[in-house]
Design an enzyme around this catalytic site. Structure first.
Site, PDB file in Angstrom:
ATOM      1  N   ASP A  24       0.842  -1.197   0.000  1.00 10.29           N
ATOM      2  CA  ASP A  24       0.000   0.000   0.000  1.00 10.29           C
ATOM      3  C   ASP A  24       0.875   1.243   0.000  1.00 10.29           C
ATOM      4  OD1 ASP A  24      -2.275  -1.502   0.157  1.00 10.29           O
ATOM      5  OD2 ASP A  24      -2.864  -0.858   2.172  1.00 10.29           O
ATOM      6  N   LYS A  81      -8.257   0.662  -5.348  1.00  4.28           N
ATOM      7  CA  LYS A  81      -9.444   0.067  -4.734  1.00  4.28           C
ATOM      8  C   LYS A  81     -10.736   0.743  -5.178  1.00  4.28           C
ATOM      9  CE  LYS A  81      -7.114  -1.165  -0.364  1.00  4.28           C
ATOM     10  NZ  LYS A  81      -7.106  -2.625  -0.383  1.00  4.28           N
ATOM     11  N   GLY A 153      -5.248  -2.996   8.596  1.00  3.01           N
ATOM     12  CA  GLY A 153      -4.949  -1.827   9.415  1.00  3.01           C
ATOM     13  C   GLY A 153      -4.766  -2.127  10.881  1.00  3.01           C
ATOM     14  N   ARG A 165      -6.293 -20.583   6.665  1.00  6.14           N
ATOM     15  CA  ARG A 165      -6.489 -21.959   7.128  1.00  6.14           C
ATOM     16  C   ARG A 165      -7.854 -22.481   6.691  1.00  6.14           C
ATOM     17  NH1 ARG A 165      -2.989 -24.668  10.124  1.00  6.14           N
ATOM     18  NH2 ARG A 165      -1.496 -23.597  11.459  1.00  6.14           N
ATOM     19  N   GLY A 214      -3.224  -7.441   7.991  1.00  4.50           N
ATOM     20  CA  GLY A 214      -2.589  -7.574   9.301  1.00  4.50           C
ATOM     21  C   GLY A 214      -1.129  -7.983   9.271  1.00  4.50           C
ATOM     22  N   GLY A 235      -0.147  -3.687   3.910  1.00  5.51           N
ATOM     23  CA  GLY A 235      -0.765  -2.371   3.863  1.00  5.51           C
ATOM     24  C   GLY A 235      -0.085  -1.440   4.816  1.00  5.51           C
ATOM     25  N   SER A 236      -0.721  -1.272   5.960  1.00  9.07           N
ATOM     26  CA  SER A 236      -0.229  -0.335   6.959  1.00  9.07           C
ATOM     27  C   SER A 236       1.102  -0.775   7.549  1.00  9.07           C
ATOM     28  CB  SER A 236      -1.273  -0.213   8.065  1.00  9.07           C
ATOM     29  OG  SER A 236      -2.573  -0.210   7.493  1.00  9.07           O
TER      30      SER A 236
END
Lengths: 310, 213
Positions: A24, A81, A153, A165, A214, A235-236
């Site tokens: 990101d 996005k 995030g 999983r 995450g 991302g973050s």
């Protein structure tokens, strides 16, 4: 060219990203950092998910001008996005020749019943999934690539692990089933029968499935690769950390050498502080992961899915 | 080599569609392994460079110590992204390489004449093509470019068939992605090619194959 050919080509295109990291970025400068680290693509957006969680309000497609500035800055593919179900945002992104569109739960939903009919587009789409049923629903709509939803995030890998999983477990379950049992299985997971049958035969999804939502450390990325993901979105995790350039490089190398603990140990050393993150996701007021068109969780009142009649 | 003396193929697995290559080799009973380190590279007889994001592959290769040795010498000029941008990707029918005796050039027109021959569906994605090449280069497949999809280039006549697969010495290259279909013809062809090269030059340079990156 037939629509079916286009779908096959888009799936092939997404395979070129395998074993890679997609980052990101919010500015051309960040995009250059990502490219120099070895990212295979960047996701151009105005606010990264950690900020979207904090700020609240309606999250929409980014300004095309901002996306184009990032496209100008790098030679690797650029993704952007669109809101779930917002086919006009997708039309706009296709018009500015973006390389991939992410129909993303991180943005506010535009349609609580329907996703974008991705078969109406030439540009490939990536979509999030929590389990095999959701994965196959998106593929049926034309998605050429999947990613786990995770919980974007948060810097917390727990949901991405759960989703990966779940997909793998259901694929393994299919392997052990008699072909006469596939009809009811397809109904149970609310997925098209033909795709269920194809997965049973091949033992894998017909498109690539990346980890997302995450990922904050090289170890997170390598764990999801060991769980069978084809690549990783971060991302973050990068630009909210202490030393983005270093961490970006370490995560790229961790995805290549995901099976080599000694290398992973080296890659985990001295890469600065990880993003702070959120540990208790169940108590957090933002839940991106349960946003799906046509699901009772998404419309919030527990009524049955309007299209739950596969 | 395997214990029975068969060629072992390595697939560079830094980034890109390496899994599909390995699966297709396994499908035809060829031993194939993923290569991520110089030590692993030393264990194999032939190497496949898969398609992927070339910028990323080059960066990661340099950090892994697999940098320079992977870049082979092919006597020709390659035009990158010849057919235009991503939305210009396409597939084309070629004659199966296994139908061709050594040294014969194949073109898509020739394939059309022999309806009985097995066809191969080649998938092109932002593909490079060979526009100039040495006489010693063995042309394996050609296609006629789509008028609308290609970006014009003064050096190339838009209606002439262009080279999309060729070999020279120990290198075999394709502009299309043989790993993106279920048809393992090109993998079989590469295995046969590698076996022949190694038998002809024992202890010599290992063969390499490259699909478009």
């Amino acid at each position: 060219m037939s629509g079916e050919d286009k779908i096959m080509e888009n799936r092939g295109l997404a395979r070129m990203l395998c074993g890679g990291v997609i980052m990101d970025v919010t500015t051309p400068e960040e995009a250059k950092v990502a490219e120099a680290a070895g990212a295979v693509a960047v996701m151009a957006l105005e606010r990264i998910p950690a900020d979207l969680r904090r700020d609240g309000g309606v999250a929409r497609m980014s300004d095309p001008d901002m996306i184009l500035a990032i496209k100008e800055a790098v030679s690797i593919p650029v993704m952007a996005k669109a809101r779930i179900g917002h086919f006009v945002e997708a039309q706009i992104l296709e018009a500015i020749e973006i390389d991939y569109i992410d129909e993303s739960e991180v943005l506010t939903m535009a349609d609580e019943e329907n996703h974008i009919n991705k078969r109406n587009f030439k540009v490939p789409f990536v979509c999030g999934c929590r389990n095999l049923g959701e994965a196959l629903r998106r593929i049926q709509e034309g998605a050429a690539m999947l990613r786990t939803k995770g919980e974007a995030g948060t810097g917390n890998i727990v949901e991405a692990v759960r989703h990966q999983r779940s997909v793998q477990r259901e694929l393994r379950k299919l392997q052990s089933m008699d072909e006469n049992e596939l009809f009811v299985f397809a109904k149970d997971i609310q997925a098209p029968y033909d795709l269920v049958k194809a997965c049973a035969k091949e033992g894998r999804l017909p498109v690539v499935n990346f980890a997302a939502g995450g990922v904050a450390t090289p170890a997170d990325a390598a764990m999801l690769m060991q769980l069978g993901c084809d690549g990783v979105f971060v991302g973050s995790g990068i630009f909210k950390s202490g030393d983005p350039a270093k961490r970006a490089k370490a995560i790229v190398d961790a995805v290549t050498h995901y099976k080599d603990p000694k290398k992973l140990a080296e890659l985990s050393k001295n890469i600065g502080e990880a993003m702070v993150g959120i540990s208790d996701l169940k108590k957090d007021h933002v839940n991106f992961r349960d946003r799906e068109g046509g699901s009772s969780a998404a419309n919030g009142n527990g009524t049955p899915a309007p299209h739950g009649t596969w | 080599m395997t214990s029975s003396g068969e060629v072992v193929v390595g697939v560079l697995a830094l980034q890109g569609a390496f899994k599909q290559h390995v699966q297709l080799f396994e499908k035809i009973g060829v031993k194939a392994t993923e290569i991520r380190t110089p030590e692993e590279l030393a264990e194999v007889d032939a190497l496949v460079l898969p398609g992927g994001e070339s910028t990323a592959i080059a960066l990661v290769a340099r950090r892994t110590g697999l940098g320079q040795e992977l870049i082979g010498g092919f006597p020709g000029v390659v035009h990158r992204n010849f057919f235009g941008s991503q939305l210009g990707s396409f597939s084309a029918m070629l004659e199966s390489p296994l139908n061709v005796s050594d040294g014969d050039a194949v073109s898509s027109e020739a394939a059309a004449d022999t309806a009985s021959s097995k066809q191969y569906r080649a998938v092109f994605i932002r593909a490079p093509v060979l526009i100039e090449y040495d006489d010693a280069v063995n042309v394996l497949a050609k296609v006629v470019p789509h008028k609308e999809s290609q970006e014009a280039d003064a050096k190339v006549d838009a209606h002439e068939p262009i080279v999309v697969a060729a070999s020279h010495g120990n290198i075999l290259m394709t502009s299309f992605h043989p790993e993106l279909t279920d048809d393992a013809s090109w993998h079989q062809y590469f295995f046969n090619f590698a076996t022949k090269v190694i038998k002809a030059a024992p202890g010599g340079a290992a063969p390499a194959s490259s699909s478009s990156a």
